[in-house]
Design an enzyme around this catalytic site. Structure first.
Site, PDB file in Angstrom:
ATOM      1  CG  HIS A 311     -24.486  40.346  45.541  1.00  0.00           C
ATOM      2  ND1 HIS A 311     -25.224  41.282  46.386  1.00  0.00           N
ATOM      3  CD2 HIS A 311     -24.425  39.446  46.127  1.00  0.00           C
ATOM      4  CE1 HIS A 311     -25.896  40.826  46.831  1.00  0.00           C
ATOM      5  NE2 HIS A 311     -25.666  39.478  47.677  1.00  0.00           N
ATOM      6  CG  ASP A 368     -23.781  31.299  46.398  1.00  0.00           C
ATOM      7  OD1 ASP A 368     -24.089  30.979  47.502  1.00  0.00           O
ATOM      8  OD2 ASP A 368     -24.757  31.772  45.878  1.00  0.00           O
TER       9      ASP A 368
HETATM   10  N1  ACO Z   1     -21.551  37.090  34.846  1.00  0.00           N
HETATM   11  C1  ACO Z   1     -21.238  38.238  33.246  1.00  0.00           C
HETATM   12  N2  ACO Z   1     -22.273  38.988  33.815  1.00  0.00           N
HETATM   13  C2  ACO Z   1     -23.323  39.965  34.244  1.00  0.00           C
HETATM   14  C3  ACO Z   1     -23.086  39.218  35.419  1.00  0.00           C
HETATM   15  C4  ACO Z   1     -22.257  37.880  35.352  1.00  0.00           C
HETATM   16  N3  ACO Z   1     -21.814  37.110  36.579  1.00  0.00           N
HETATM   17  N4  ACO Z   1     -23.955  39.645  35.984  1.00  0.00           N
HETATM   18  C5  ACO Z   1     -24.205  41.135  35.815  1.00  0.00           C
HETATM   19  N5  ACO Z   1     -23.589  40.882  34.517  1.00  0.00           N
HETATM   20  C6  ACO Z   1     -23.526  41.874  33.477  1.00  0.00           C
HETATM   21  C7  ACO Z   1     -24.610  42.260  33.151  1.00  0.00           C
HETATM   22  O1  ACO Z   1     -24.885  41.719  31.743  1.00  0.00           O
HETATM   23  C8  ACO Z   1     -25.484  43.341  32.845  1.00  0.00           C
HETATM   24  O2  ACO Z   1     -24.770  43.740  31.743  1.00  0.00           O
HETATM   25  P1  ACO Z   1     -25.193  45.002  30.718  1.00  0.00           P
HETATM   26  O3  ACO Z   1     -25.136  46.408  31.901  1.00  0.00           O
HETATM   27  O4  ACO Z   1     -24.109  45.343  29.703  1.00  0.00           O
HETATM   28  O5  ACO Z   1     -26.331  44.560  29.971  1.00  0.00           O
HETATM   29  C9  ACO Z   1     -24.633  43.789  34.023  1.00  0.00           C
HETATM   30  O6  ACO Z   1     -23.397  43.235  34.005  1.00  0.00           O
HETATM   31  C10 ACO Z   1     -25.661  44.393  35.134  1.00  0.00           C
HETATM   32  O7  ACO Z   1     -26.288  42.739  35.244  1.00  0.00           O
HETATM   33  P2  ACO Z   1     -27.456  43.086  36.083  1.00  0.00           P
HETATM   34  O8  ACO Z   1     -28.491  41.611  35.828  1.00  0.00           O
HETATM   35  O9  ACO Z   1     -28.696  43.736  35.663  1.00  0.00           O
HETATM   36  O10 ACO Z   1     -27.560  42.346  37.900  1.00  0.00           O
HETATM   37  P3  ACO Z   1     -28.256  42.774  39.082  1.00  0.00           P
HETATM   38  O11 ACO Z   1     -28.233  43.126  39.451  1.00  0.00           O
HETATM   39  O12 ACO Z   1     -29.564  42.794  38.362  1.00  0.00           O
HETATM   40  O13 ACO Z   1     -27.970  40.516  39.045  1.00  0.00           O
HETATM   41  C11 ACO Z   1     -27.251  39.121  39.371  1.00  0.00           C
HETATM   42  C12 ACO Z   1     -27.938  40.440  39.997  1.00  0.00           C
HETATM   43  C13 ACO Z   1     -28.550  38.163  39.285  1.00  0.00           C
HETATM   44  C14 ACO Z   1     -26.635  38.022  40.669  1.00  0.00           C
HETATM   45  C15 ACO Z   1     -26.019  39.250  37.962  1.00  0.00           C
HETATM   46  O14 ACO Z   1     -24.409  39.170  38.467  1.00  0.00           O
HETATM   47  C16 ACO Z   1     -25.552  37.030  38.284  1.00  0.00           C
HETATM   48  O15 ACO Z   1     -26.788  36.989  37.499  1.00  0.00           O
HETATM   49  N6  ACO Z   1     -24.085  36.695  38.662  1.00  0.00           N
HETATM   50  C17 ACO Z   1     -24.500  35.532  38.501  1.00  0.00           C
HETATM   51  C18 ACO Z   1     -25.700  34.510  38.831  1.00  0.00           C
HETATM   52  C19 ACO Z   1     -24.277  34.209  40.793  1.00  0.00           C
HETATM   53  O16 ACO Z   1     -24.094  34.235  40.620  1.00  0.00           O
HETATM   54  N7  ACO Z   1     -25.671  34.700  41.656  1.00  0.00           N
HETATM   55  C20 ACO Z   1     -25.978  34.286  43.259  1.00  0.00           C
HETATM   56  C21 ACO Z   1     -25.714  35.809  44.047  1.00  0.00           C
HETATM   57  S1  ACO Z   1     -25.711  35.968  45.313  1.00  0.00           S
HETATM   58  C22 ACO Z   1     -26.659  34.701  46.511  1.00  0.00           C
HETATM   59  O17 ACO Z   1     -28.293  35.438  45.822  1.00  0.00           O
HETATM   60  C23 ACO Z   1     -26.266  33.936  47.279  1.00  0.00           C
END
Ligand code: ACO
Length: 391
Positions: A311, A368
């Site tokens: 998140h 979610d």
């Molecule tokens: N699975 C695997 N790796 C992940 C995930 C995931 N679900 N989420 C984040 N990471 C990793 C990234 O690859 C990154 O790794 P790195 O540091 O080695 O490059 C690190 O964790 C940080 O990730 P970011 O994308 O920079 O985190 P950010 O805070 O920008 O993104 C997000 C948050 C978009 C929600 C992300 O966690 C994601 O894509 N999750 C899956 C989609 C999801 O469930 N979205 C719903 C969110 S709740 C809502 O909006 C209602």
């Protein structure tokens, strides 16, 4: 004299006022930065930027705290109805009996959607994604409600009341029609609307079969209330910010909300609930090897992400996910459903929470991760999940 920070740049010192929030959290007020120093800020993804001061929702992502107007999300989800929470979020206080009744009646008064909108619904192909249908229908309301094309009424709280009850009255009708179209049911309104609660009416509008009475199931009413409460507000997230940005140009009520619905559709935001359930199903069909998918999510060469995990602001367990997980258990048990998808969800969560990749990056289940399990038990197809979030 309030607190301030100093910016030292190019031999000069600029004062930056510090504003303090309701829970003593501090923020730098940079609204005069460009004017005074000629500098602007670069903040990719707005991770450090608030676009307004707000007293609606308090969130602490490190500690996993979420409060609406000072009330904990846990307390509201267990004791309140969605309509009470909507009133609380909008007006700042929980309603008394008369206030709630008036609010509900005003919403009912405004729930009329022009019959011609049905023709638009009918013109969509049967396989159209209901989020596309919903955002188009919401936008189409501009044509049927010309008074709401301009946002002039935002000048006062009194003038905002009508648009609020309009949105709360009309959007559920559009959602029910999108659902009915998908299921091949005729488009109709519910009967005896005044005797039903807001949530009961939504269920009836969605599920009522032609020429048959719809019998309310208190388990479904309760769980839908909970889900709507948990999704009711979440600070300046992607979709809310979109509505605010579009609305700031006075694009009009329904045009702004329609833009927000489109933003919500994205799988990294509200669209994740559909993606999560499809992921669970894919894992099940692939033999149920959850570790394989954990490994895929960790593999930087593989674009796969564990949907429903991670998140933007929660770096701890999303408090909403906890409540939804319990609700998922309880609804399956009460309805006597044995859904293997819940076991896959729990196994994925267990493995991820002890895996250093997820632990180090503070990736936890979000709102979610378990919601789709509930919608599925309610008889709602996966491409409707984000529509339920929009609701
Ligand atoms: N699975 C695997 N790796 C992940 C995930 C995931 N679900 N989420 C984040 N990471 C990793 C990234 O690859 C990154 O790794 P790195 O540091 O080695 O490059 C690190 O964790 C940080 O990730 P970011 O994308 O920079 O985190 P950010 O805070 O920008 O993104 C997000 C948050 C978009 C929600 C992300 O966690 C994601 O894509 N999750 C899956 C989609 C999801 O469930 N979205 C719903 C969110 S709740 C809502 O909006 C209602």
């Amino acid at each position: 004299m309030g607190k301030k920070a100093e910016l030292h740049y190019d031999g000069e010192v600029f004062d930056i006022p510090v504003v303090t929030g309701a829970e003593n959290e501090n923020a730098l007020d940079i609204s005069k930065l460009r004017e005074e120093s000629g500098l602007i800020t670069l903040d990719r993804g707005f991770k450090n930027t608030g676009s307004t001061a707000s007293a609606i929702t308090f969130l602490n992502g490190e500690q996993g705290i979420l409060r609406y107007r000072g009330y904990s999300i846990e307390e509201l989800a267990s004791k309140a109805t969605f309509l009470e929470v909507a009133y609380l979020l909008i007006f700042g206080e929980l309603p008394n009996k008369e206030e709630l009744e008036k609010f509900h009646n005003d919403i009912i008064e405004q729930s009329f959607v022009n019959d011609d909108v049905k023709k638009i619904v009918d013109a969509f192909p049967g396989a159209a994604h209901p989020m596309g249908v919903l955002s188009s229908l919401t936008s189409a309301l501009t044509a049927f409600n010309p008074d709401d094309v301009s946002l002039d009424y935002t000048r006062s709280k009194e003038e905002m009341y009508n648009p609020i009850v309009k949105v709360m009255g009309k959007i559920p009708v559009l959602i029910a029609w999108a659902f009915r179209k998908k299921n091949g049911f005729p488009l109709e309104y519910s009967s005896k609307t005044k005797n039903l609660s807001y949530v009961e009416n939504i269920l009836q509008m969605m599920f009522k079969r032609p020429n048959k009475d719809y019998i309310q199931n208190p388990v479904l009413v309760n769980v839908l209330n909970k889900l709507l409460i948990l999704h009711a507000d979440h600070e300046q997230n992607c979709s809310t910010s979109t509505v605010r940005i579009v609305g700031s140009a006075h694009a009009g009520l329904f045009a702004s909300i329609s833009a927000g619905i489109s933003a919500l559709w994205g799988p990294l935001h509200g669209g994740a609930n559909q993606a999560v359930l499809e992921m669970f199903n894919a894992i099940k069909e692939d033999g149920g090897d959850t570790q394989k998918y954990i490994n895929k999510a960790k593999d930087k060469e593989d674009p796969f992400r564990l949907m429903g995990f991670g998140h933007r602001v929660y770096k701890n367990y999303d408090p909403r996910a906890k409540i939804i997980k319990e609700a998922a258990h309880s609804i399956l048990e009460t309805l006597g459903i044995d859904d293997p998808v819940l076991d896959i969800a729990k196994e994925l969560e267990k493995q991820a929470l002890k895996d250093s990749y997820f632990v180090e990056r503070k990736l936890y289940p979000n709102v979610d991760f378990y919601s789709g399990v509930i919608y599925r038990a309610m008889g709602i197809p996966s491409d409707m999940y984000t529509v339920m979030f929009a609701l």
